[in-house]
Design a protein around this motif. Structure first.
Motif, short mmCIF file in Angstrom:
data_model
loop_
_atom_site.label_atom_id
_atom_site.label_comp_id
_atom_site.label_asym_id
_atom_site.label_seq_id
_atom_site.Cartn_x
_atom_site.Cartn_y
_atom_site.Cartn_z
N ALA A 191 7.74 21.68 5.38
CA ALA A 191 8.72 20.59 5.49
C ALA A 191 8.05 19.24 5.23
N PHE A 192 6.85 19.05 5.79
CA PHE A 192 6.15 17.78 5.56
C PHE A 192 5.70 17.63 4.12
N VAL A 193 5.33 18.74 3.47
CA VAL A 193 4.95 18.66 2.05
C VAL A 193 6.17 18.27 1.22
N VAL A 194 7.31 18.88 1.49
CA VAL A 194 8.53 18.53 0.76
C VAL A 194 8.90 17.07 1.00
N TRP A 195 8.82 16.64 2.25
CA TRP A 195 9.12 15.24 2.60
C TRP A 195 8.21 14.30 1.83
N ALA A 196 6.91 14.61 1.78
CA ALA A 196 5.96 13.75 1.07
C ALA A 196 6.25 13.76 -0.43
N ALA A 197 6.58 14.92 -0.98
CA ALA A 197 6.85 15.03 -2.42
C ALA A 197 8.11 14.26 -2.81
N LEU A 198 9.12 14.33 -1.96
CA LEU A 198 10.37 13.64 -2.26
C LEU A 198 10.24 12.12 -2.13
N SER A 199 9.28 11.67 -1.37
CA SER A 199 9.13 10.23 -1.17
C SER A 199 8.20 9.60 -2.21
N MET A 200 7.74 10.37 -3.15
CA MET A 200 6.83 9.83 -4.18
C MET A 200 7.60 9.02 -5.20
N MET A 231 0.84 -1.19 0.00
CA MET A 231 0.00 0.00 0.00
C MET A 231 0.88 1.25 0.00
N ASP A 232 0.53 2.20 -0.86
CA ASP A 232 1.31 3.44 -0.97
C ASP A 232 0.78 4.48 0.03
N TRP A 233 1.64 4.89 0.96
CA TRP A 233 1.25 5.85 2.00
C TRP A 233 1.62 7.28 1.65
N THR A 234 2.14 7.53 0.46
CA THR A 234 2.59 8.88 0.09
C THR A 234 1.48 9.92 0.20
N PRO A 235 0.27 9.69 -0.34
CA PRO A 235 -0.77 10.71 -0.18
C PRO A 235 -1.10 11.00 1.28
N ALA A 236 -1.03 10.00 2.12
CA ALA A 236 -1.32 10.20 3.54
C ALA A 236 -0.27 11.10 4.19
N ARG A 237 0.94 11.08 3.64
CA ARG A 237 1.99 11.94 4.19
C ARG A 237 1.65 13.41 4.03
N PHE A 238 0.94 13.75 2.96
CA PHE A 238 0.52 15.13 2.77
C PHE A 238 -0.46 15.55 3.87
N LEU A 239 -1.25 14.60 4.36
CA LEU A 239 -2.20 14.91 5.42
C LEU A 239 -1.50 15.31 6.72
#
Length: 131
Positions: free
Chosen positions: A122-131, A1-9
């Motif tokens: 910072a969390f948006v950047v983290w989520a974007a980089l982990s995509m 399961m891909d958790w990347t979208p949840a990281r944006f939350l």
């Protein structure tokens, strides 16, 4: 399961906090009333820390007294117990107040808003980089 979208939350509460703090600040800028507050105490939380100033003010019309905490940047240099400091409060909610220096400060000097916004970014950047 891909958790990347949840990281944006994860970023959303930080952005929400930044917006809430900004709106509270804008309310003080728009309708705030400036009064003199008395410095009633200086507290240190630890050795070598900078003091926190306890400021007591009365809303216009007298009555109940309110207290706020202010840090060293928000009061004039050399402030001691008994000194008067300008405080700006919201007449609709007199318990909501800030030292007048904070109300007039630029966005970058208002720490909590900047910290919340920075954490959200910072969390948006983290989520974007982990995509």
């Amino acid at each position: 399961m891909d958790w990347t979208p949840a990281r944006f939350l994860v970023a959303m509460p930080f952005f929400g906090m930044a917006v809430l703090l900004y709106l509270r600040h804008r309310a003080l800028v728009r309708r705030g009333v400036t009064v003199k507050a008395e410095c009633v105490d200086r507290r240190w939380s630890g050795q070598g820390d900078k003091p926190t100033y306890v400021l007591r003010y009365t809303a216009e019309g007298g009555g109940e007294k309110f207290h706020i905490d202010a840090d060293e940047r928000e009061v004039p240099a050399g402030t001691r117990e008994g000194d008067l400091v300008d405080v700006c409060y919201d007449p609709q909610k007199p318990q909501r107040a800030m030292a007048a220096r904070s109300v007039n400060a630029s966005f970058w000097k208002r720490g909590y808003e900047v910290a919340s916004l920075s954490a959200g970014l910072a969390f948006v950047v983290w989520a974007a980089l982990s995509m």
